[in-house]
Motif scaffolding. Sequence first.
Motif, mmCIF file in Angstrom:
data_model
loop_
_atom_site.group_PDB
_atom_site.id
_atom_site.type_symbol
_atom_site.label_atom_id
_atom_site.label_comp_id
_atom_site.label_asym_id
_atom_site.label_seq_id
_atom_site.Cartn_x
_atom_site.Cartn_y
_atom_site.Cartn_z
ATOM 1 N N SER A 163 0.823 -1.215 0.000
ATOM 2 C CA SER A 163 0.000 0.000 0.000
ATOM 3 C C SER A 163 0.856 1.264 0.000
ATOM 4 C CB SER A 163 -0.972 -0.006 1.168
ATOM 5 O OG SER A 163 -0.286 0.063 2.386
ATOM 6 N N ILE A 164 1.992 1.231 0.676
ATOM 7 C CA ILE A 164 2.881 2.403 0.697
ATOM 8 C C ILE A 164 3.406 2.710 -0.708
ATOM 9 C CG2 ILE A 164 5.146 3.231 1.463
ATOM 10 C CD1 ILE A 164 4.615 1.766 4.137
ATOM 11 N N PHE A 165 3.802 1.656 -1.431
ATOM 12 C CA PHE A 165 4.437 1.858 -2.729
ATOM 13 C C PHE A 165 3.501 1.650 -3.919
ATOM 14 C CE2 PHE A 165 8.074 0.978 0.065
ATOM 15 C CZ PHE A 165 8.828 2.114 -0.191
ATOM 16 N N GLY A 166 2.220 1.435 -3.668
ATOM 17 C CA GLY A 166 1.231 1.380 -4.738
ATOM 18 C C GLY A 166 1.197 0.088 -5.540
ATOM 19 N N PHE A 167 1.565 -1.024 -4.943
ATOM 20 C CA PHE A 167 1.450 -2.312 -5.624
ATOM 21 C C PHE A 167 0.025 -2.824 -5.438
ATOM 22 C CE2 PHE A 167 6.007 -2.111 -4.613
ATOM 23 C CZ PHE A 167 6.549 -2.366 -5.862
ATOM 24 N N ASP A 168 -0.678 -3.068 -6.542
ATOM 25 C CA ASP A 168 -2.056 -3.549 -6.511
ATOM 26 C C ASP A 168 -2.122 -4.962 -7.066
ATOM 27 O OD1 ASP A 168 -3.225 -1.168 -5.523
ATOM 28 O OD2 ASP A 168 -3.137 -0.289 -7.524
ATOM 29 N N THR A 169 -3.204 -5.658 -6.732
ATOM 30 C CA THR A 169 -3.395 -6.997 -7.271
ATOM 31 C C THR A 169 -3.525 -6.917 -8.787
ATOM 32 O OG1 THR A 169 -5.783 -6.861 -6.934
ATOM 33 C CG2 THR A 169 -4.496 -7.927 -5.193
ATOM 34 N N ARG A 170 -3.239 -8.027 -9.455
ATOM 35 C CA ARG A 170 -3.286 -8.099 -10.918
ATOM 36 C C ARG A 170 -4.437 -8.991 -11.349
ATOM 37 N NH1 ARG A 170 1.918 -6.542 -12.608
ATOM 38 N NH2 ARG A 170 1.129 -6.064 -14.650
ATOM 39 N N GLU A 171 -4.857 -8.808 -12.594
ATOM 40 C CA GLU A 171 -5.948 -9.593 -13.181
ATOM 41 C C GLU A 171 -5.436 -10.955 -13.633
ATOM 42 O OE1 GLU A 171 -8.745 -7.886 -16.207
ATOM 43 O OE2 GLU A 171 -7.307 -6.238 -16.082
ATOM 44 N N TYR A 172 -6.269 -11.958 -13.456
ATOM 45 C CA TYR A 172 -5.979 -13.280 -14.000
ATOM 46 C C TYR A 172 -6.401 -13.306 -15.455
ATOM 47 C CZ TYR A 172 -5.292 -15.030 -9.266
ATOM 48 O OH TYR A 172 -4.818 -15.236 -8.001
ATOM 49 N N PHE A 173 -5.788 -14.173 -16.220
ATOM 50 C CA PHE A 173 -6.202 -14.400 -17.601
ATOM 51 C C PHE A 173 -7.304 -15.438 -17.539
ATOM 52 C CE2 PHE A 173 -6.242 -15.439 -21.994
ATOM 53 C CZ PHE A 173 -5.615 -14.402 -22.650
ATOM 54 N N GLN A 174 -8.544 -14.989 -17.730
ATOM 55 C CA GLN A 174 -9.698 -15.868 -17.585
ATOM 56 C C GLN A 174 -10.481 -15.944 -18.883
ATOM 57 O OE1 GLN A 174 -11.927 -14.189 -14.355
ATOM 58 N NE2 GLN A 174 -10.538 -14.994 -12.814
ATOM 59 N N ALA A 175 -11.013 -17.110 -19.114
ATOM 60 C CA ALA A 175 -11.883 -17.290 -20.272
ATOM 61 C C ALA A 175 -13.215 -16.616 -19.993
ATOM 62 C CB ALA A 175 -12.092 -18.779 -20.540
ATOM 63 N N GLN A 176 -13.902 -16.230 -21.049
ATOM 64 C CA GLN A 176 -15.227 -15.633 -20.903
ATOM 65 C C GLN A 176 -16.197 -16.674 -20.365
ATOM 66 O OE1 GLN A 176 -15.778 -14.201 -24.994
ATOM 67 N NE2 GLN A 176 -16.365 -12.272 -24.059
ATOM 68 N N GLU A 177 -17.242 -16.191 -19.732
ATOM 69 C CA GLU A 177 -18.286 -17.080 -19.250
ATOM 70 C C GLU A 177 -18.867 -17.864 -20.421
ATOM 71 O OE1 GLU A 177 -22.019 -16.148 -16.736
ATOM 72 O OE2 GLU A 177 -20.370 -14.946 -15.922
ATOM 73 N N GLY A 178 -18.997 -19.155 -20.242
ATOM 74 C CA GLY A 178 -19.555 -20.004 -21.283
ATOM 75 C C GLY A 178 -18.517 -20.520 -22.269
ATOM 76 N N ALA A 179 -17.250 -20.139 -22.103
ATOM 77 C CA ALA A 179 -16.213 -20.575 -23.038
ATOM 78 C C ALA A 179 -15.938 -22.072 -22.931
ATOM 79 C CB ALA A 179 -14.918 -19.792 -22.794
ATOM 80 N N GLU A 180 -16.362 -22.665 -21.817
ATOM 81 C CA GLU A 180 -16.130 -24.103 -21.653
ATOM 82 C C GLU A 180 -17.063 -24.934 -22.538
ATOM 83 O OE1 GLU A 180 -19.268 -22.839 -18.814
ATOM 84 O OE2 GLU A 180 -17.288 -22.067 -19.261
ATOM 85 N N GLU A 181 -18.092 -24.296 -23.093
ATOM 86 C CA GLU A 181 -19.033 -24.997 -23.964
ATOM 87 C C GLU A 181 -18.591 -24.859 -25.415
ATOM 88 O OE1 GLU A 181 -22.982 -23.513 -23.236
ATOM 89 O OE2 GLU A 181 -22.646 -23.531 -21.078
ATOM 90 N N ALA A 182 -18.788 -25.915 -26.172
ATOM 91 C CA ALA A 182 -18.444 -25.879 -27.593
ATOM 92 C C ALA A 182 -19.344 -24.884 -28.307
ATOM 93 C CB ALA A 182 -18.626 -27.270 -28.201
#
Length: 192
Positions: A163-182
């Motif tokens: 928090s002092i030096f401004g390090f924030d969490t990063r985004e995961y590389f995620q598939a879109q919702e429903g991408a598991e379906e053909a």
Amino acid sequence: MKRGLGAMIGVIVVLALIIIPLLSSYNGFIQAEENVEQKHSQIENQLQRRADLIPNLVNTVKGYAAHEEDVLGDIAEARSRLIGANSVQEQAEADDSLSNALSRLLVIAENYPELKADKQFTQLMDELAGTENRISVARMDYNEEVTNYNKRVRQFPSRIVASIFGFDTREYFQAQEGAEEAPNVDFEGTGD
């Protein structure tokens, strides 16, 4: 005089006990952040490799399946979105669109035995399959590195340094919702 010197040494020791772990934690964040960036660049490299293969694949298919313009247009559009993506989320969404369009292209290829037998098409498909595997591994490596980084950002006491030096969490590389379906491929109205 000795008393002042002792107090000064005591202050120096206390400051060292505070500053050394602070610097060490900061440097750890820098290293973790660079690891995340490096893993993200590996995803970008593989996505670019795939994007570079697509025009050759599309041109090969065009010769055999000229009336499949919708799918070829979807591939071109998704490829453009992927190349122009500016964030991890935009990349993930464009990647999903491109994967869906490529899946539809593979289904179309099944309808053209001459295309499936074409040496250039087969070679491009092999390269594409290898690239898809590399993308999958790069995503997994990236998400693993993001997990390590995010844990560091959120855990105490490193959370204070973050928090002092401004390090924030990063985004995961995620598939879109429903991408598991053909994808749903509808060939009604297409073909000869």
